[in-house]
Write an enzyme that holds these catalytic residues in place. Structure first.
Site, PDB file in Angstrom:
ATOM      1  N   GLY A  92       0.858  -1.174   0.009  1.00  0.00           N
ATOM      2  CA  GLY A  92      -0.030   0.064  -0.054  1.00  0.00           C
ATOM      3  C   GLY A  92       0.946   1.266   0.124  1.00  0.00           C
ATOM      4  N   GLY A  93       0.721   2.187   1.142  1.00  0.00           N
ATOM      5  CA  GLY A  93       1.347   3.411   1.041  1.00  0.00           C
ATOM      6  C   GLY A  93       0.502   4.176   0.296  1.00  0.00           C
ATOM      7  N   TRP A  94       0.883   5.728   0.541  1.00  0.00           N
ATOM      8  CA  TRP A  94       0.158   6.907  -0.133  1.00  0.00           C
ATOM      9  C   TRP A  94      -0.188   6.692  -1.366  1.00  0.00           C
ATOM     10  CZ3 TRP A  94      -2.810  10.491   1.974  1.00  0.00           C
ATOM     11  CH2 TRP A  94      -3.368  11.539   0.949  1.00  0.00           C
ATOM     12  N   ASN A  95       0.876   6.198  -2.193  1.00  0.00           N
ATOM     13  CA  ASN A  95       0.812   6.455  -3.833  1.00  0.00           C
ATOM     14  C   ASN A  95       0.048   5.179  -4.365  1.00  0.00           C
ATOM     15  OD1 ASN A  95       2.647   8.268  -4.069  1.00  0.00           O
ATOM     16  ND2 ASN A  95       4.361   7.012  -4.292  1.00  0.00           N
ATOM     17  N   GLU A 135      -4.056   3.900   3.241  1.00  0.00           N
ATOM     18  CA  GLU A 135      -4.184   5.044   3.276  1.00  0.00           C
ATOM     19  C   GLU A 135      -5.279   5.640   2.573  1.00  0.00           C
ATOM     20  OE1 GLU A 135      -0.634   7.375   3.442  1.00  0.00           O
ATOM     21  OE2 GLU A 135       0.584   5.610   4.347  1.00  0.00           O
ATOM     22  N   TYR A 136      -6.551   5.822   2.807  1.00  0.00           N
ATOM     23  CA  TYR A 136      -7.283   5.486   4.258  1.00  0.00           C
ATOM     24  C   TYR A 136      -8.606   4.856   3.692  1.00  0.00           C
ATOM     25  CZ  TYR A 136      -3.526   8.758   5.729  1.00  0.00           C
ATOM     26  OH  TYR A 136      -2.679   9.438   5.925  1.00  0.00           O
TER      27      TYR A 136
END
Length: 189
Positions: A92-95, A135-136
């Protein structure tokens, strides 16, 4: 010179106190550091866990390697320097955004694919677990059902991991109440 010594001493005492308070120090190795900072640059005596950030999510729920196969093998090789080191795939992560997670968490077949794919990566590269960095939930393309679907996705993963050796399962959550719909009590179970 004296100021540098005081700062270094404070840093040492702070680090020593921090490690006495907990036996876990998670370090992130980001895919975008490949070629700049290699696995051999990691002090495996400081990090108890290394999260490889980030894996992506395919439309069918399977994991997508955004870095390189050789990097996963190199990270796995760090266990020869510290056999107690735990390696974790972070997805995942922001990107990556919220939409891929939302789509997978809402579909039983995609959750099963995610669990199977994760298990394949863990076994193939000798990793110890999975970290979910969504996120998120409920935002950035997500739906109101994300909160409950997230819990179900974690249960599917936990079941697969327990049936195959007890792999670690962690998640990164925000403490910002506006950053997503996390049910921390259910996640902790």
């Amino acid at each position: 010179m004296l100021l540098k010594l005081i700062v270094l001493l404070f840093a040492y005492v702070s680090l020593d106190s921090a490690s006495a308070a907990t036996d876990k120090v998670f370090c992130y190795y980001e895919t975008w550091n490949e070629g700049i900072f290699g696995p051999d640059d990691i002090d495996v005596n400081i990090c108890t866990h290394i999260n490889y950030a980030f894996m992506g999510i395919n439309e069918d729920g399977s994991l997508r390697l955004d870095g390189s196969d050789s990097m996963l093998k190199s990270l796995s090789g760090l266990k020869s320097k510290n056999p107690d080191l735990k390696l974790i795939l972070s997805v995942g992560g922001w990107n990556e955004g919220s939409t891929p997670f939302s789509n997978v968490a809402a579909d039983a077949e995609k959750k099963a694919n995610m669990a199977d794919s994760t298990l394949w990566y863990l076994q193939t590269y000798n990793f110890d677990g999975l970290d979910i960095d969504w996120e998120y939930p409920g935002q950035r393309g997500g739906t109101p059902a994300d909160q409950e679907n997230f819990i179900d996705m974690l249960w599917v993963l936990r079941g697969k991991f327990n049936d195959n050796g007890g792999y670690l399962l962690t998640t990164a959550v925000s403490n910002d109440p506006d950053a997503g719909a996390y049910n921390i009590g259910a996640i902790s179970e």
